[in-house]
Design a protein around this motif. Structure first.
Motif: not given
Length: 190
Positions: A91-109
Protein backbone atom coordinates in the motif's frame (compact mmCIF):
# COMPACT_ATOMS: atom_id res chain seq x y z
CA UNK A 1 1.80 36.80 -1.35
CA UNK A 2 1.05 40.02 0.52
CA UNK A 3 2.72 40.61 3.84
CA UNK A 4 1.41 42.76 6.65
CA UNK A 5 3.19 46.08 7.05
CA UNK A 6 3.24 48.28 10.15
CA UNK A 7 0.66 50.77 8.70
CA UNK A 8 -1.61 47.88 7.67
CA UNK A 9 -1.41 46.38 11.15
CA UNK A 10 -2.11 49.78 12.70
CA UNK A 11 -5.24 50.12 10.55
CA UNK A 12 -6.46 46.62 11.48
CA UNK A 13 -5.88 45.11 8.04
CA UNK A 14 -3.26 42.70 9.43
CA UNK A 15 -5.99 40.58 10.99
CA UNK A 16 -7.58 40.16 7.55
CA UNK A 17 -4.23 39.07 6.05
CA UNK A 18 -3.72 36.56 8.86
CA UNK A 19 -7.23 35.18 8.28
CA UNK A 20 -6.57 34.98 4.53
CA UNK A 21 -3.36 33.03 5.18
CA UNK A 22 -5.07 30.46 7.44
CA UNK A 23 -8.06 30.17 5.09
CA UNK A 24 -5.84 29.64 2.02
CA UNK A 25 -5.97 26.25 0.29
CA UNK A 26 -3.34 23.65 1.12
CA UNK A 27 0.08 24.42 -0.27
CA UNK A 28 2.74 22.02 -1.41
CA UNK A 29 5.75 24.28 -1.31
CA UNK A 30 7.81 22.00 0.92
CA UNK A 31 9.13 18.59 -0.14
CA UNK A 32 7.03 15.66 1.06
CA UNK A 33 7.86 13.62 4.12
CA UNK A 34 8.37 10.02 3.02
CA UNK A 35 8.18 7.12 5.43
CA UNK A 36 7.83 3.38 5.53
CA UNK A 37 5.69 1.08 7.70
CA UNK A 38 6.22 -2.66 7.98
CA UNK A 39 3.67 -5.43 8.29
CA UNK A 40 5.45 -8.53 9.59
CA UNK A 41 3.17 -11.57 9.89
CA UNK A 42 4.12 -14.25 12.40
CA UNK A 43 2.62 -17.46 11.11
CA UNK A 44 -0.98 -17.00 9.98
CA UNK A 45 -2.35 -15.67 13.26
CA UNK A 46 -0.14 -12.86 14.60
CA UNK A 47 1.74 -9.65 13.74
CA UNK A 48 4.94 -8.01 14.96
CA UNK A 49 4.18 -4.75 16.78
CA UNK A 50 6.61 -2.20 18.25
CA UNK A 51 5.74 -1.20 21.82
CA UNK A 52 7.18 2.27 22.33
CA UNK A 53 6.81 3.23 26.00
CA UNK A 54 3.39 1.57 26.25
CA UNK A 55 2.10 2.71 22.85
CA UNK A 56 1.58 0.02 20.21
CA UNK A 57 2.68 0.97 16.73
CA UNK A 58 3.56 -0.58 13.40
CA UNK A 59 7.36 -0.64 12.94
CA UNK A 60 7.97 2.59 11.00
CA UNK A 61 10.74 4.92 9.92
CA UNK A 62 11.88 7.54 7.43
CA UNK A 63 12.98 7.06 3.85
CA UNK A 64 16.17 9.10 3.45
CA UNK A 65 17.16 10.91 0.27
CA UNK A 66 18.40 8.48 -2.37
CA UNK A 67 17.02 5.47 -0.51
CA UNK A 68 14.29 3.13 -1.73
CA UNK A 69 11.45 2.17 0.62
CA UNK A 70 12.81 -1.38 0.67
CA UNK A 71 16.26 -0.17 1.80
CA UNK A 72 14.64 2.05 4.44
CA UNK A 73 12.61 -0.93 5.69
CA UNK A 74 15.84 -2.84 6.33
CA UNK A 75 17.04 0.08 8.49
CA UNK A 76 13.77 0.14 10.44
CA UNK A 77 13.65 -3.53 11.35
CA UNK A 78 16.47 -5.97 10.79
CA UNK A 79 17.30 -9.54 11.68
CA UNK A 80 20.48 -10.10 13.67
CA UNK A 81 21.42 -13.02 11.41
CA UNK A 82 20.91 -11.24 8.10
CA UNK A 83 17.98 -9.52 6.42
CA UNK A 84 14.24 -9.70 6.66
CA UNK A 85 12.30 -12.19 4.56
CA UNK A 86 11.39 -10.81 1.12
CA UNK A 87 9.59 -7.46 1.22
CA UNK A 88 6.67 -6.49 -1.00
CA UNK A 89 4.88 -3.15 -1.31
CA UNK A 90 1.25 -3.59 -0.38
CA UNK A 91 0.00 0.00 0.00
CA UNK A 92 0.88 3.65 -0.39
CA UNK A 93 -0.79 6.14 1.96
CA UNK A 94 -0.83 9.85 1.06
CA UNK A 95 -2.05 12.54 3.43
CA UNK A 96 -1.93 16.26 2.68
CA UNK A 97 -0.99 18.25 5.77
CA UNK A 98 -1.21 22.05 5.85
CA UNK A 99 2.00 22.73 3.93
CA UNK A 100 3.45 19.29 3.30
CA UNK A 101 2.41 15.96 1.90
CA UNK A 102 3.16 12.83 3.93
CA UNK A 103 3.68 9.67 1.89
CA UNK A 104 3.98 6.32 3.67
CA UNK A 105 4.92 3.14 1.83
CA UNK A 106 3.48 0.06 3.52
CA UNK A 107 5.62 -3.03 2.99
CA UNK A 108 4.92 -6.60 4.07
CA UNK A 109 7.41 -9.35 4.67
CA UNK A 110 6.98 -13.04 4.20
CA UNK A 111 5.67 -14.76 7.32
CA UNK A 112 8.27 -15.40 10.01
CA UNK A 113 8.34 -17.83 12.93
CA UNK A 114 7.97 -17.02 16.64
CA UNK A 115 11.61 -18.02 17.15
CA UNK A 116 12.90 -15.53 14.56
CA UNK A 117 11.04 -12.61 16.22
CA UNK A 118 13.58 -12.73 19.07
CA UNK A 119 16.38 -11.88 16.60
CA UNK A 120 14.64 -8.75 15.23
CA UNK A 121 16.25 -5.40 15.97
CA UNK A 122 14.10 -2.24 15.83
CA UNK A 123 15.66 1.12 14.94
CA UNK A 124 14.44 2.76 18.17
CA UNK A 125 16.12 1.15 21.20
CA UNK A 126 13.34 2.44 23.51
CA UNK A 127 10.80 0.17 21.80
CA UNK A 128 10.20 -3.50 22.44
CA UNK A 129 9.20 -5.91 19.69
CA UNK A 130 6.03 -7.83 20.56
CA UNK A 131 4.00 -10.54 18.85
CA UNK A 132 0.26 -10.02 19.13
CA UNK A 133 -2.70 -11.88 17.65
CA UNK A 134 -3.74 -10.04 14.48
CA UNK A 135 -7.13 -8.78 15.74
CA UNK A 136 -5.70 -7.63 19.07
CA UNK A 137 -2.78 -5.93 17.30
CA UNK A 138 -5.13 -4.06 14.95
CA UNK A 139 -7.34 -2.96 17.85
CA UNK A 140 -4.35 -1.63 19.81
CA UNK A 141 -3.08 0.60 16.97
CA UNK A 142 -4.03 4.26 16.45
CA UNK A 143 -6.52 4.82 13.61
CA UNK A 144 -4.00 5.69 10.82
CA UNK A 145 -1.87 2.64 11.67
CA UNK A 146 -4.97 0.45 11.92
CA UNK A 147 -6.10 1.54 8.46
CA UNK A 148 -2.67 0.87 6.94
CA UNK A 149 -2.50 -2.61 8.47
CA UNK A 150 -6.02 -3.66 7.47
CA UNK A 151 -5.64 -2.37 3.91
CA UNK A 152 -2.11 -3.80 3.71
CA UNK A 153 -3.24 -7.26 4.83
CA UNK A 154 -6.07 -7.20 2.30
CA UNK A 155 -3.66 -6.12 -0.46
CA UNK A 156 -1.23 -8.85 0.62
CA UNK A 157 -4.00 -11.45 0.34
CA UNK A 158 -5.19 -10.24 -3.08
CA UNK A 159 -1.77 -9.54 -4.59
CA UNK A 160 -2.70 -5.90 -5.32
CA UNK A 161 -1.10 -2.65 -4.24
CA UNK A 162 -3.57 -0.32 -2.53
CA UNK A 163 -3.64 3.49 -2.52
CA UNK A 164 -4.86 5.10 0.71
CA UNK A 165 -5.85 8.71 0.08
CA UNK A 166 -7.21 11.19 2.58
CA UNK A 167 -10.79 10.36 1.60
CA UNK A 168 -10.68 7.06 -0.29
CA UNK A 169 -8.98 3.70 -0.74
CA UNK A 170 -8.48 2.23 -4.19
CA UNK A 171 -6.28 -0.25 -6.06
CA UNK A 172 -3.09 1.44 -7.26
CA UNK A 173 -3.73 0.57 -10.92
CA UNK A 174 -6.83 2.82 -10.81
CA UNK A 175 -4.72 5.70 -9.48
CA UNK A 176 -1.78 5.34 -11.90
CA UNK A 177 -3.67 3.82 -14.81
CA UNK A 178 -3.26 0.33 -16.21
CA UNK A 179 -0.47 1.37 -18.61
CA UNK A 180 1.75 2.69 -15.78
CA UNK A 181 1.41 -0.56 -13.84
CA UNK A 182 2.15 -2.62 -16.97
CA UNK A 183 5.27 -0.52 -17.69
CA UNK A 184 6.49 -0.94 -14.07
CA UNK A 185 6.30 -4.70 -14.45
CA UNK A 186 8.69 -4.43 -17.36
CA UNK A 187 6.18 -4.93 -20.15
CA UNK A 188 5.46 -2.28 -22.74
CA UNK A 189 2.14 -0.47 -22.45
CA UNK A 190 -0.49 -1.55 -25.01
Amino acid sequence: MATATAPALAEGRGANLAHARTAAPYENWRPPVIGVSLIVPVGAEALVIADLLGTAMVPSGSVLSGETPEEAALNVLSDATGGLPPLRRVAVACVQMRRRKVITYVLATASITHESVGRLIYRDPRADIRVMPTIRAIDSLPVPGRLRVVVGLQALATGEIAYIGSDHISPMHLVLGDSAITEKRGQPAP
